[in-house]
Design a protein around this motif. Structure first.
Motif, PDB file in Angstrom:
ATOM      1  N   ASP A 244     134.434 126.747  26.931  1.00 34.39           N
ATOM      2  CA  ASP A 244     133.297 126.248  27.706  1.00 34.39           C
ATOM      3  C   ASP A 244     133.548 124.830  28.205  1.00 34.39           C
ATOM      4  OD1 ASP A 244     131.184 127.748  25.214  1.00 34.39           O
ATOM      5  OD2 ASP A 244     131.778 128.583  27.143  1.00 34.39           O
ATOM      6  N   ASN A 245     133.254 124.608  29.471  1.00 37.70           N
ATOM      7  CA  ASN A 245     133.286 123.268  30.056  1.00 37.70           C
ATOM      8  C   ASN A 245     131.855 122.857  30.375  1.00 37.70           C
ATOM      9  OD1 ASN A 245     136.380 122.770  30.739  1.00 37.70           O
ATOM     10  ND2 ASN A 245     135.896 124.901  31.197  1.00 37.70           N
ATOM     11  N   TRP A 246     131.468 121.703  29.887  1.00 35.53           N
ATOM     12  CA  TRP A 246     130.081 121.251  29.990  1.00 35.53           C
ATOM     13  C   TRP A 246     129.940 120.118  31.000  1.00 35.53           C
ATOM     14  CZ3 TRP A 246     125.909 123.037  26.901  1.00 35.53           C
ATOM     15  CH2 TRP A 246     126.260 123.991  25.925  1.00 35.53           C
ATOM     16  N   GLY A 247     128.808 120.107  31.676  1.00 33.24           N
ATOM     17  CA  GLY A 247     128.457 118.983  32.513  1.00 33.24           C
ATOM     18  C   GLY A 247     127.803 117.888  31.684  1.00 33.24           C
ATOM     19  N   GLN A 248     127.419 116.818  32.375  1.00 25.97           N
ATOM     20  CA  GLN A 248     126.853 115.658  31.677  1.00 25.97           C
ATOM     21  C   GLN A 248     125.361 115.815  31.418  1.00 25.97           C
ATOM     22  OE1 GLN A 248     127.349 115.834  34.891  1.00 25.97           O
ATOM     23  NE2 GLN A 248     125.463 115.045  35.798  1.00 25.97           N
TER      24      GLN A 248
ATOM     25  N   VAL B 139     132.422 119.895  35.851  1.00 28.11           N
ATOM     26  CA  VAL B 139     131.090 120.476  36.025  1.00 28.11           C
ATOM     27  C   VAL B 139     130.109 119.346  36.305  1.00 28.11           C
ATOM     28  CG1 VAL B 139     129.277 121.866  34.958  1.00 28.11           C
ATOM     29  CG2 VAL B 139     131.689 122.317  34.407  1.00 28.11           C
ATOM     30  N   VAL B 140     129.369 119.434  37.397  1.00 28.79           N
ATOM     31  CA  VAL B 140     128.444 118.365  37.773  1.00 28.79           C
ATOM     32  C   VAL B 140     127.086 118.964  38.111  1.00 28.79           C
ATOM     33  CG1 VAL B 140     127.973 116.460  39.333  1.00 28.79           C
ATOM     34  CG2 VAL B 140     130.333 116.968  38.661  1.00 28.79           C
ATOM     35  N   GLU B 141     126.072 118.562  37.331  1.00 28.02           N
ATOM     36  CA  GLU B 141     124.707 119.035  37.581  1.00 28.02           C
ATOM     37  C   GLU B 141     123.947 118.033  38.445  1.00 28.02           C
ATOM     38  OE1 GLU B 141     125.376 119.832  33.024  1.00 28.02           O
ATOM     39  OE2 GLU B 141     125.689 118.179  34.446  1.00 28.02           O
ATOM     40  N   SER B 142     122.933 118.528  39.126  1.00 25.95           N
ATOM     41  CA  SER B 142     122.027 117.661  39.878  1.00 25.95           C
ATOM     42  C   SER B 142     120.696 118.394  40.051  1.00 25.95           C
ATOM     43  CB  SER B 142     122.616 117.296  41.242  1.00 25.95           C
ATOM     44  OG  SER B 142     122.834 118.466  42.017  1.00 25.95           O
TER      45      SER B 142
ATOM     46  N   ASP C 267     109.122 122.950  28.866  1.00 27.92           N
ATOM     47  CA  ASP C 267     110.411 123.061  29.546  1.00 27.92           C
ATOM     48  C   ASP C 267     111.117 121.704  29.650  1.00 27.92           C
ATOM     49  OD1 ASP C 267     108.830 125.380  31.756  1.00 27.92           O
ATOM     50  OD2 ASP C 267     110.227 125.868  30.134  1.00 27.92           O
ATOM     51  N   THR C 268     110.436 120.663  29.251  1.00 24.97           N
ATOM     52  CA  THR C 268     111.035 119.326  29.290  1.00 24.97           C
ATOM     53  C   THR C 268     112.262 119.268  28.389  1.00 24.97           C
ATOM     54  OG1 THR C 268     108.938 118.238  29.782  1.00 24.97           O
ATOM     55  CG2 THR C 268     110.650 116.897  28.737  1.00 24.97           C
ATOM     56  N   ALA C 269     113.387 118.865  28.957  1.00 24.73           N
ATOM     57  CA  ALA C 269     114.645 118.843  28.211  1.00 24.73           C
ATOM     58  C   ALA C 269     115.739 118.282  29.116  1.00 24.73           C
ATOM     59  CB  ALA C 269     115.035 120.246  27.749  1.00 24.73           C
ATOM     60  N   VAL C 270     116.886 118.012  28.510  1.00 27.87           N
ATOM     61  CA  VAL C 270     118.097 117.784  29.294  1.00 27.87           C
ATOM     62  C   VAL C 270     118.741 119.141  29.524  1.00 27.87           C
ATOM     63  CG1 VAL C 270     120.333 116.651  29.408  1.00 27.87           C
ATOM     64  CG2 VAL C 270     118.403 115.483  28.317  1.00 27.87           C
TER      65      VAL C 270
ATOM     66  N   GLY D 174     126.540 129.168  32.957  1.00 28.66           N
ATOM     67  CA  GLY D 174     125.222 129.204  32.331  1.00 28.66           C
ATOM     68  C   GLY D 174     124.516 127.872  32.364  1.00 28.66           C
ATOM     69  N   TRP D 175     123.247 127.944  32.031  1.00 26.80           N
ATOM     70  CA  TRP D 175     122.418 126.754  31.861  1.00 26.80           C
ATOM     71  C   TRP D 175     121.884 126.742  30.431  1.00 26.80           C
ATOM     72  CZ3 TRP D 175     121.935 122.846  35.259  1.00 26.80           C
ATOM     73  CH2 TRP D 175     122.309 123.077  36.584  1.00 26.80           C
TER      74      TRP D 175
END
Length: 119
Positions: free
Chosen positions: A107-111, A4-7, A89-92, A35-36
């Motif tokens: 669940d598989n999580w991104g970084q 899982v890779v977020e950007s 809304d500031t967060a990781v 999900g987010w």
């Protein structure tokens, strides 16, 4: 194991918009939900939005009407469109790719990707 890779995170002024992307290493059709989540400093991680394999969505009350989760099946990618952003809304922001197997969620999580809303 699903990769899982977020950007798409960054710094934005209050009232602005950002779109986060989440790419996974296999077909979205093989997943039961994506999900987010987000975690702000000093706070617990919380679910922001989720979309299941049938396309149904749900949102945290704090983001309803401002955030939209969507997916592109051909690109194996899920998006989170965030409008009318607020400092709170500031967060990781973390993306999850989930399967429901033998009565349990896997669940598989991104970084994670940092979103900062500030003037």
């Amino acid at each position: 194991q699903v990769q899982v890779v977020e950007s798409g995170g960054g710094l934005v002024q209050p009232g602005g918009s950002l779109r986060l992307s989440c790419a996974v290493s296999e077909s979205i059709f093989r997943l039961n939900a994506m999900g987010w989540h987000r975690q702000a400093p000093g706070k617990e991680r919380e679910l922001v939005a989720r979309i299941n394999s049938g396309g149904s969505t749900n949102y945290a009350d704090s983001v309803k009407g401002r955030f939209t989760i969507s997916r592109d099946n051909a690109k194996n990618t899920v998006y989170l469109q965030m409008n009318s952003l607020k400092p709170e809304d500031t967060a990781v922001y973390y993306c999850t790719a989930s399967r429901y197997v033998l009565g349990r969620w896997n669940d598989n999580w991104g970084q994670g990707t940092q979103v900062t809303v500030s003037s």
